[in-house]
Write an enzyme that holds these catalytic residues in place. Structure first.
Site, mmCIF file in Angstrom:
data_model
loop_
_atom_site.group_PDB
_atom_site.id
_atom_site.type_symbol
_atom_site.label_atom_id
_atom_site.label_comp_id
_atom_site.label_asym_id
_atom_site.label_seq_id
_atom_site.Cartn_x
_atom_site.Cartn_y
_atom_site.Cartn_z
ATOM 1 C CG ASP A 199 6.014 4.974 -3.166
ATOM 2 O OD1 ASP A 199 5.928 4.048 -2.365
ATOM 3 O OD2 ASP A 199 6.222 6.171 -2.823
ATOM 4 C CG ASN A 248 8.663 -1.926 4.806
ATOM 5 O OD1 ASN A 248 9.681 -2.609 4.825
ATOM 6 N ND2 ASN A 248 8.602 -0.756 4.182
ATOM 7 C CD GLN A 286 2.018 -2.175 7.286
ATOM 8 O OE1 GLN A 286 2.319 -3.168 7.946
ATOM 9 N NE2 GLN A 286 0.849 -2.048 6.693
ATOM 10 C CD GLU A 287 6.930 5.822 6.843
ATOM 11 O OE1 GLU A 287 6.448 6.441 5.878
ATOM 12 O OE2 GLU A 287 8.053 6.054 7.316
ATOM 13 C CG HIS A 304 2.001 -0.892 1.087
ATOM 14 N ND1 HIS A 304 1.459 -0.635 2.325
ATOM 15 C CD2 HIS A 304 3.259 -0.385 1.111
ATOM 16 C CE1 HIS A 304 2.344 0.010 3.069
ATOM 17 N NE2 HIS A 304 3.451 0.168 2.356
ATOM 18 C CG HIS A 336 7.471 -1.004 -1.160
ATOM 19 N ND1 HIS A 336 7.443 0.371 -1.233
ATOM 20 C CD2 HIS A 336 7.028 -1.311 0.091
ATOM 21 C CE1 HIS A 336 7.020 0.865 -0.082
ATOM 22 N NE2 HIS A 336 6.756 -0.138 0.749
HETATM 23 P P1 5GP Z 1 5.625 1.743 3.864
HETATM 24 O O1 5GP Z 1 6.702 2.531 4.549
HETATM 25 O O2 5GP Z 1 4.330 1.767 4.625
HETATM 26 O O3 5GP Z 1 6.051 0.356 3.478
HETATM 27 O O4 5GP Z 1 5.401 2.476 2.476
HETATM 28 C C1 5GP Z 1 4.404 3.431 2.257
HETATM 29 C C2 5GP Z 1 4.653 3.985 0.879
HETATM 30 O O5 5GP Z 1 3.494 4.683 0.477
HETATM 31 C C3 5GP Z 1 5.804 4.996 0.838
HETATM 32 O O6 5GP Z 1 6.791 4.544 -0.089
HETATM 33 C C4 5GP Z 1 5.147 6.293 0.403
HETATM 34 O O7 5GP Z 1 5.935 7.031 -0.486
HETATM 35 C C5 5GP Z 1 3.855 5.813 -0.248
HETATM 36 N N1 5GP Z 1 2.767 6.755 -0.141
HETATM 37 C C6 5GP Z 1 2.313 7.355 1.000
HETATM 38 N N2 5GP Z 1 1.257 8.147 0.718
HETATM 39 C C7 5GP Z 1 1.035 8.041 -0.617
HETATM 40 C C8 5GP Z 1 0.071 8.625 -1.491
HETATM 41 O O8 5GP Z 1 -0.796 9.407 -1.089
HETATM 42 N N3 5GP Z 1 0.139 8.289 -2.801
HETATM 43 C C9 5GP Z 1 1.083 7.401 -3.286
HETATM 44 N N4 5GP Z 1 1.058 7.129 -4.592
HETATM 45 N N5 5GP Z 1 1.996 6.836 -2.480
HETATM 46 C C10 5GP Z 1 1.992 7.146 -1.162
#
Ligand code: 5GP
Length: 141
Positions: A32, A88, A95-96, A101, A103
């Site tokens: 991440d 998420n 979820q962003e 995915h 974690h």
């Molecule tokens: P979410 O909030 O969707 O569960 O988690 C998205 C995760 O993706 C976040 O922890 C964020 O740091 C990671 N992330 C977002 N963009 C990138 C990227 O370009 N490269 C990597 N390695 N991680 C990313």
């Protein structure tokens, strides 16, 4: 160009650099970019399913097989005592990135974060309500 691809597809395709930790035909894992702890790893299906709900069970099984191998490897790599493995699953759940995915977040005895349960107030349900919900889940499978 890659405009229609998710960020994570662009990572899989090598268009955005990442620290890759695992790759096979269906699954990809990488560090991440904003780690919640050293070794924070993301595990994804290469196909850009938005949510777990969209994944065929066999592909979800493939991805989870990789998660089960990687969690101990991630812990060992950073000397962690345990790990939190979480998804998420949907925007309202936080979820962003719209590409499902998991974690794997290394955890340490002294990290003071606590369990995922701390996120919730809890729901007070009697046995009738519990049985009604269980029946709905069975019916909706
Ligand atoms: P979410 O909030 O969707 O569960 O988690 C998205 C995760 O993706 C976040 O922890 C964020 O740091 C990671 N992330 C977002 N963009 C990138 C990227 O370009 N490269 C990597 N390695 N991680 C990313």
């Amino acid at each position: 160009m890659s405009d229609d691809k998710t960020i994570f597809e662009q990572i899989v395709d090598g268009e955005i650099p990442s620290f890759t930790v695992y790759e096979d035909e269906t699954t990809y894992a990488f560090l991440d970019a904003n780690p919640l702890a050293p070794g924070h790893t993301l595990v994804i299906p290469k196909h850009p399913y938005e949510r777990l709900n969209d994944m065929p069970a066999d592909e979800a099984g493939d991805v989870f097989g990789v998660i089960s191998e990687l969690a101990p490897a991630v812990e060992a790599a950073v000397g962690a005592d345990a790990s939190t493995v979480a998804v998420n699953n949907g925007e309202e759940a936080g979820q962003e990135v719209p590409h499902v995915h998991w974690h794997i977040i290394p955890r340490f005895a002294d990290d003071s974060v606590g369990p995922i349960h701390r996120l919730f107030d809890g729901a007070d349900l009697d046995d009738d309500e519990m049985e009604e919900i269980a029946a709905e889940i069975r019916a909706n499978r």
